[in-house]
Design a protein around this motif. Sequence first.
Motif, short mmCIF file in Angstrom:
data_model
loop_
_atom_site.label_atom_id
_atom_site.label_comp_id
_atom_site.label_asym_id
_atom_site.label_seq_id
_atom_site.Cartn_x
_atom_site.Cartn_y
_atom_site.Cartn_z
N ALA A 139 -22.75 -14.98 23.79
CA ALA A 139 -22.77 -14.39 22.45
C ALA A 139 -21.45 -14.63 21.72
O ALA A 139 -21.43 -15.04 20.54
N LEU A 140 -20.33 -14.42 22.40
CA LEU A 140 -19.03 -14.60 21.77
C LEU A 140 -18.71 -16.08 21.55
O LEU A 140 -18.05 -16.43 20.56
N ASN A 141 -19.16 -16.94 22.44
CA ASN A 141 -18.98 -18.38 22.21
C ASN A 141 -19.73 -18.83 20.96
O ASN A 141 -19.27 -19.72 20.23
N ALA A 142 -20.88 -18.20 20.70
CA ALA A 142 -21.70 -18.59 19.55
C ALA A 142 -21.07 -18.17 18.23
O ALA A 142 -21.24 -18.85 17.21
N VAL A 143 -20.34 -17.05 18.23
CA VAL A 143 -19.80 -16.53 16.96
C VAL A 143 -18.29 -16.72 16.84
O VAL A 143 -17.72 -16.36 15.81
N ARG A 144 -17.65 -17.28 17.84
CA ARG A 144 -16.18 -17.35 17.86
C ARG A 144 -15.61 -18.05 16.63
O ARG A 144 -14.62 -17.59 16.05
N ASN A 145 -16.20 -19.15 16.24
CA ASN A 145 -15.65 -19.90 15.11
C ASN A 145 -15.71 -19.14 13.80
O ASN A 145 -15.02 -19.50 12.83
N ASP A 146 -16.54 -18.10 13.75
CA ASP A 146 -16.66 -17.31 12.52
C ASP A 146 -15.85 -16.01 12.58
O ASP A 146 -15.94 -15.20 11.65
N LEU A 147 -15.08 -15.82 13.63
CA LEU A 147 -14.29 -14.60 13.75
C LEU A 147 -13.06 -14.61 12.85
O LEU A 147 -12.44 -13.56 12.62
N TRP A 148 -12.69 -15.79 12.36
CA TRP A 148 -11.53 -15.91 11.48
C TRP A 148 -11.84 -16.98 10.44
O TRP A 148 -12.47 -17.99 10.77
N PRO A 149 -11.44 -16.78 9.18
CA PRO A 149 -11.77 -17.76 8.13
C PRO A 149 -11.22 -19.15 8.45
O PRO A 149 -10.07 -19.30 8.88
N THR A 150 -12.05 -20.15 8.24
CA THR A 150 -11.64 -21.53 8.47
C THR A 150 -10.87 -22.06 7.27
O THR A 150 -10.93 -21.50 6.17
N LEU A 151 -10.16 -23.16 7.48
CA LEU A 151 -9.54 -23.89 6.39
C LEU A 151 -10.48 -25.03 5.99
O LEU A 151 -11.28 -25.50 6.80
N THR A 152 -10.38 -25.46 4.75
CA THR A 152 -11.25 -26.53 4.24
C THR A 152 -10.41 -27.61 3.57
O THR A 152 -9.54 -27.30 2.75
N ASP A 153 -10.67 -28.84 3.94
CA ASP A 153 -10.07 -29.99 3.27
C ASP A 153 -11.18 -30.75 2.54
O ASP A 153 -12.25 -30.99 3.10
N GLN A 168 -7.91 -15.21 19.05
CA GLN A 168 -7.75 -14.49 20.30
C GLN A 168 -7.72 -12.98 20.08
O GLN A 168 -8.39 -12.21 20.78
N LEU A 169 -6.94 -12.54 19.11
CA LEU A 169 -6.76 -11.11 18.88
C LEU A 169 -8.04 -10.46 18.37
O LEU A 169 -8.38 -9.34 18.78
N VAL A 170 -8.76 -11.15 17.48
CA VAL A 170 -10.02 -10.59 16.99
C VAL A 170 -11.03 -10.49 18.12
O VAL A 170 -11.70 -9.45 18.28
N GLU A 171 -11.15 -11.53 18.92
CA GLU A 171 -12.11 -11.50 20.04
C GLU A 171 -11.71 -10.44 21.05
O GLU A 171 -12.57 -9.73 21.59
N THR A 172 -10.42 -10.31 21.33
CA THR A 172 -9.96 -9.29 22.25
C THR A 172 -10.28 -7.90 21.73
O THR A 172 -10.69 -7.01 22.48
#
Length: 325
Positions: free
Chosen positions: A216-230, A298-302
Amino acid sequence: MSTIALRGPARVVVTQHRRALQVMAALPVLVIAVLVGAWLWTDHVADAFAATGCSVEHTVAGCGDTVRDFLDRELWMGKVLSWSGLLMLLLPAFTGIFVAGPVIARELESGTYQVAWSQSVTPARWLAAKLAVPAVVTLVSVSVLSAACAWARARGNTTHYPREWYDRLVYGSIGTVPVGYALCMLALGALAGLLLRRTVTAMVVTVIGYGALVMALNAVRNDLWPTLTDTFKALGNDYRFPKGAVDIRHGWVTSSGERLPENACLSGLTDLKQCLTDKDITHRYVDYHPASHFWPLQLVETGILLALGALAVALAFRVLRRRHG
């Protein structure tokens, strides 16, 4: 582990599970010894290789065997780091199994908990001791192991076999996430033991719960913090993806700002130009997490793991009160 300074239920827990707690306390020492020894050896090999004048990138005549030996040593160090990462991924599951089975469920299944409760020890105090002792040992041991793995990866001399920070064996073995998983599984194991009251069943359910939590956490990890966009030109650009970043999403952007998926235009150069024109595509985009997002993620997931652990502890005490007053 000494029981001199401990009293009451905590001392009983340490006495009952002395062997397991000693293993958990000694594990960081053993891992540190292995990692330091492996680093010293590979560092010596790297210095010896540098002194030969050979180069991995530009191998000259007579350096073939020397380069191969050097790369074999680097690969070996990479395997040591991978095994240490795998250990860190499995450790929370073993922590949960230990608490769910031997610490909680076994006493409820065999009825030995009644001995403690008949000696002026309340059920709540009994459970608090069952959780506090392994929690302290787990917190110290996993924190030390995480720091040791981070140190070894920073000095591991695996230039030609690198693993980035977002690799699961790396991300899950360093930082605060391993501690969060271990404490969360300790709490979930206790809850499983109290609910099921069967040693083997509680242990199996805890393992299944750990697997579900990881997925579950692997599936949502990338959305736990805002990404940067180029954003860059669709054609004729000289864009370079940031070093050490992980690609989350990429695709096309129209003149109106609408995003289209990568497969919106996939063909040869001539057809590609026509496709871009037909769909009014002017730019490309890429969403990514740079290396600097390691700690926020890391901190958000923790935090999520600790919140789940706290909820499991609260539920465990509630189950205990409802069943035993």
